[in-house]
Design an enzyme around this catalytic site. Structure first.
Site, PDB file in Angstrom:
ATOM      1  N   PRO A  11      -3.284 -12.235   3.847  1.00 54.96           N
ATOM      2  CA  PRO A  11      -3.996 -11.593   4.951  1.00 54.96           C
ATOM      3  C   PRO A  11      -3.632 -10.131   5.161  1.00 54.96           C
ATOM      4  CG  PRO A  11      -2.328 -13.118   5.760  1.00 54.96           C
ATOM      5  CD  PRO A  11      -2.450 -13.360   4.295  1.00 54.96           C
ATOM      6  N   ASN A  12      -4.653  -9.379   5.495  1.00 52.17           N
ATOM      7  CA  ASN A  12      -4.576  -7.954   5.850  1.00 52.17           C
ATOM      8  C   ASN A  12      -4.335  -7.028   4.657  1.00 52.17           C
ATOM      9  OD1 ASN A  12      -4.960  -8.365   8.708  1.00 52.17           O
ATOM     10  ND2 ASN A  12      -2.906  -9.238   8.736  1.00 52.17           N
ATOM     11  N   ARG A  19      -4.046   0.683   6.508  1.00 53.30           N
ATOM     12  CA  ARG A  19      -3.140  -0.156   7.304  1.00 53.30           C
ATOM     13  C   ARG A  19      -1.709   0.400   7.273  1.00 53.30           C
ATOM     14  NH1 ARG A  19      -0.571  -5.909   5.420  1.00 53.30           N
ATOM     15  NH2 ARG A  19       0.390  -6.407   7.422  1.00 53.30           N
ATOM     16  N   TYR A  24       3.057   0.588   4.210  1.00 52.75           N
ATOM     17  CA  TYR A  24       2.418  -0.038   3.046  1.00 52.75           C
ATOM     18  C   TYR A  24       1.875   0.965   2.024  1.00 52.75           C
ATOM     19  CZ  TYR A  24       2.842  -4.198   5.930  1.00 52.75           C
ATOM     20  OH  TYR A  24       3.356  -5.221   6.698  1.00 52.75           O
ATOM     21  N   ASN A  75       1.646 -12.153  -3.183  1.00 50.07           N
ATOM     22  CA  ASN A  75       1.999 -11.449  -1.950  1.00 50.07           C
ATOM     23  C   ASN A  75       1.251 -12.180  -0.847  1.00 50.07           C
ATOM     24  OD1 ASN A  75       2.481  -9.889   0.250  1.00 50.07           O
ATOM     25  ND2 ASN A  75       1.993  -7.928  -0.734  1.00 50.07           N
ATOM     26  N   ALA A  78       1.682 -12.060   5.802  1.00 51.53           N
ATOM     27  CA  ALA A  78       2.409 -12.695   6.907  1.00 51.53           C
ATOM     28  C   ALA A  78       2.568 -14.203   6.716  1.00 51.53           C
ATOM     29  CB  ALA A  78       1.692 -12.406   8.219  1.00 51.53           C
ATOM     30  N   GLU A  99       7.369 -13.884  -6.085  1.00 54.92           N
ATOM     31  CA  GLU A  99       7.050 -13.428  -4.724  1.00 54.92           C
ATOM     32  C   GLU A  99       7.053 -11.900  -4.734  1.00 54.92           C
ATOM     33  OE1 GLU A  99       9.949 -14.260  -1.678  1.00 54.92           O
ATOM     34  OE2 GLU A  99       8.555 -13.704  -0.090  1.00 54.92           O
TER      35      GLU A  99
HETATM   36  C1  DHK Z   1       2.806  -7.726   3.657  1.00 49.56           C
HETATM   37  C2  DHK Z   1       2.510  -8.181   4.889  1.00 49.56           C
HETATM   38  O1  DHK Z   1       1.253  -8.271   5.286  1.00 49.56           O
HETATM   39  C3  DHK Z   1       3.564  -8.554   5.841  1.00 49.56           C
HETATM   40  O2  DHK Z   1       3.147  -9.550   6.738  1.00 49.56           O
HETATM   41  C4  DHK Z   1       4.839  -8.951   5.159  1.00 49.56           C
HETATM   42  C5  DHK Z   1       4.180  -7.736   3.106  1.00 49.56           C
HETATM   43  C6  DHK Z   1       5.256  -7.908   4.142  1.00 49.56           C
HETATM   44  C7  DHK Z   1       4.390  -6.570   2.156  1.00 49.56           C
HETATM   45  O3  DHK Z   1       5.317  -5.774   2.350  1.00 49.56           O
HETATM   46  O4  DHK Z   1       3.644  -6.469   1.183  1.00 49.56           O
HETATM   47  O5  DHK Z   1       5.862  -9.116   6.125  1.00 49.56           O
END
Ligand code: DHK
Length: 147
Positions: A11-12, A19, A24, A75, A78, A99
């Protein structure tokens, strides 16, 4: 036939680029897919690259990876910190599971310090930003004897 590596994103991660770029980075999910494709091409691997905001869809794709993938990179966003369903699905995968995170969750909020993915994975790559996606493909290749 080239071994197939599945890269699944939770998600996201479809919002990458806009974002929280300070966490990120500014690369989009399409940029990360291009990185993976380049790494896979260089290592003689076939790539399947997917993203979903839905836990059940990710569980279905993990089940698919059991039979279709030589290695799985995940990945889970969350869901990493919450999903026993994803943990249980990963436990059924016989091949290597990597992971992956862009950020280093262990430097962040306490709720990110728990990973239900890590406890069902071969190894973890976190904190290297977009380059982590290239590293994950290289790690997958090594683990299946192609690198
Ligand atoms: C991505 C997310 O969306 C977070 O919820 C994780 C992870 C970390 C990342 O760092 O790619 O906590």
């Amino acid at each position: 036939m080239a071994p197939v590596v599945h890269v699944l994103n939770g998600p996201n991660l479809n919002m990458l680029g806009t974002r929280e770029p300070e966490i990120y980075g500014r690369e989009t999910l399409a940029d990360l897919e291009a990185r993976c494709q380049e790494a896979a091409d260089g290592l003689g691997l076939e790539l399947v690259f997917r993203q979903s905001n839905h836990e059940g869809e990710l569980v279905g794709w993990i089940q698919e990876a059991r039979t279709e993938a030589a290695a799985l990179v995940l990945n889970a966003g969350a869901f990493t910190h919450t999903s026993i369903a994803i943990h249980d699905a990963l436990k059924m995968v016989d091949g290597p599971v990597i992971e992956l995170h862009l950020s280093n969750p262990h430097r962040r909020e306490a709720f990110r310090h728990v990973s239900h993915v890590a406890t069902a994975s071969t190894g973890v790559i976190a904190g290297f930003g977009p380059h982590g996606y290239s590293l994950a493909i290289e790690a997958a290749a090594r683990l299946i004897g192609e690198g």
